[in-house]
Design a protein around this motif. Structure first.
Motif, short mmCIF file in Angstrom:
data_model
loop_
_atom_site.label_atom_id
_atom_site.label_comp_id
_atom_site.label_asym_id
_atom_site.label_seq_id
_atom_site.Cartn_x
_atom_site.Cartn_y
_atom_site.Cartn_z
N ALA A 16 20.21 9.96 22.07
CA ALA A 16 18.99 10.25 21.10
C ALA A 16 18.38 8.96 20.38
CB ALA A 16 19.78 11.12 20.00
N ALA A 17 19.46 8.07 19.96
CA ALA A 17 19.01 6.99 19.45
C ALA A 17 18.26 6.02 20.42
CB ALA A 17 20.22 5.93 19.07
N GLY A 18 18.27 6.16 21.83
CA GLY A 18 17.64 5.26 22.68
C GLY A 18 16.14 5.99 22.71
N ALA A 19 16.06 7.07 22.35
CA ALA A 19 14.86 7.94 22.54
C ALA A 19 14.06 7.84 21.48
CB ALA A 19 15.07 9.39 22.88
N ALA A 20 14.52 7.37 20.16
CA ALA A 20 13.87 6.98 18.91
C ALA A 20 14.03 5.36 18.69
CB ALA A 20 14.35 7.98 17.92
N PRO A 21 12.78 4.72 18.71
CA PRO A 21 12.95 3.54 18.51
C PRO A 21 13.51 3.09 16.97
CG PRO A 21 10.60 3.91 19.36
CD PRO A 21 11.65 5.33 18.72
N THR A 22 13.34 3.61 16.08
CA THR A 22 13.90 3.61 14.70
C THR A 22 15.43 3.73 14.96
OG1 THR A 22 11.97 4.31 13.60
CG2 THR A 22 13.84 4.15 12.25
N GLU A 28 21.37 -0.73 17.01
CA GLU A 28 21.46 -2.27 17.60
C GLU A 28 22.10 -3.15 16.14
OE1 GLU A 28 21.87 -5.64 19.48
OE2 GLU A 28 21.98 -3.66 20.49
N ARG A 29 21.63 -2.66 15.14
CA ARG A 29 21.96 -3.61 13.89
C ARG A 29 23.47 -3.27 13.56
NH1 ARG A 29 17.19 -2.01 10.86
NH2 ARG A 29 18.73 -1.29 9.31
N ILE A 30 23.90 -1.99 13.77
CA ILE A 30 25.11 -1.48 13.76
C ILE A 30 26.17 -2.40 14.54
CG2 ILE A 30 27.03 0.31 13.84
CD1 ILE A 30 24.71 1.99 12.75
N TRP A 35 30.13 -6.59 15.67
CA TRP A 35 30.22 -7.78 16.41
C TRP A 35 30.57 -8.97 15.41
CZ3 TRP A 35 28.00 -12.79 16.73
CH2 TRP A 35 28.32 -13.54 17.63
N CYS A 36 29.75 -9.12 14.46
CA CYS A 36 30.11 -10.24 13.60
C CYS A 36 31.50 -10.07 12.81
CB CYS A 36 29.07 -10.20 12.32
SG CYS A 36 27.29 -10.90 13.09
N ALA A 54 32.62 -3.71 8.31
CA ALA A 54 31.29 -4.25 8.47
C ALA A 54 30.29 -3.44 7.61
CB ALA A 54 31.03 -4.37 9.98
N GLY A 55 29.33 -4.05 6.94
CA GLY A 55 28.23 -3.52 6.27
C GLY A 55 26.85 -3.58 6.92
N PRO A 56 25.95 -3.46 6.10
CA PRO A 56 24.69 -3.67 6.61
C PRO A 56 24.11 -5.12 6.90
CG PRO A 56 24.49 -2.57 4.44
CD PRO A 56 25.99 -3.02 4.69
N LEU A 57 23.41 -5.27 7.98
CA LEU A 57 22.93 -6.45 8.55
C LEU A 57 21.31 -6.30 8.35
CD1 LEU A 57 23.32 -8.99 10.10
CD2 LEU A 57 23.30 -7.71 12.10
N GLU A 58 20.74 -7.30 7.67
CA GLU A 58 19.38 -7.21 7.38
C GLU A 58 18.83 -8.81 7.80
OE1 GLU A 58 17.06 -4.92 6.57
OE2 GLU A 58 18.64 -3.39 6.21
#
Length: 105
Positions: A16-22, A28-30, A35-36, A54-58
């Motif tokens: 589902a995530a792959g089908a919706a760009p957002t 990917e950010r998660i 990874w970090c 791990a929290g948000p990555l911006e």
């Protein structure tokens, strides 16, 4: 009583995530954030590791979620080492923020 409509196609969260760009960008950010955390975890005292998530990555700003102010204080001292490790590993992180999570009641 009519049964609810069921789609004959069931999708996994990844599909589902792959089908919706957002959603794909969020996923990917998660992954990058996780990874970090894996890169810096060996630099943490073993007793602190269970208290950090791990929290948000911006862009170049990353947040670590910490379960206590005491853990946050110790981690703050380690931030330069964390940034150095992430830079060595090729991560574009320039700042790491710490956020103490409030206990859920």
């Amino acid at each position: 009583m009519p049964s609810p409509f069921r789609s004959p196609h069931v999708f996994s969260l990844e599909e589902a995530a792959g089908a919706a760009p957002t959603l794909a960008a969020l996923q990917e950010r998660i992954r990058q954030s996780d990874w970090c955390l894996q890169q810096i975890r060996p630099l943490m005292p073993a007793a602190l590791r269970p208290h950090v998530v791990a929290g948000p990555l911006e862009d170049t700003d990353w947040c670590l979620l910490v379960r206590s102010t005491a853990a946050s204080t110790k981690l703050r001292q380690l931030l330069p080492r964390f940034l150095e490790r992430l830079t060595e590993q090729g991560a574009p992180i320039r700042t790491i923020r710490l956020k103490v999570q409030s206990p859920v009641r």
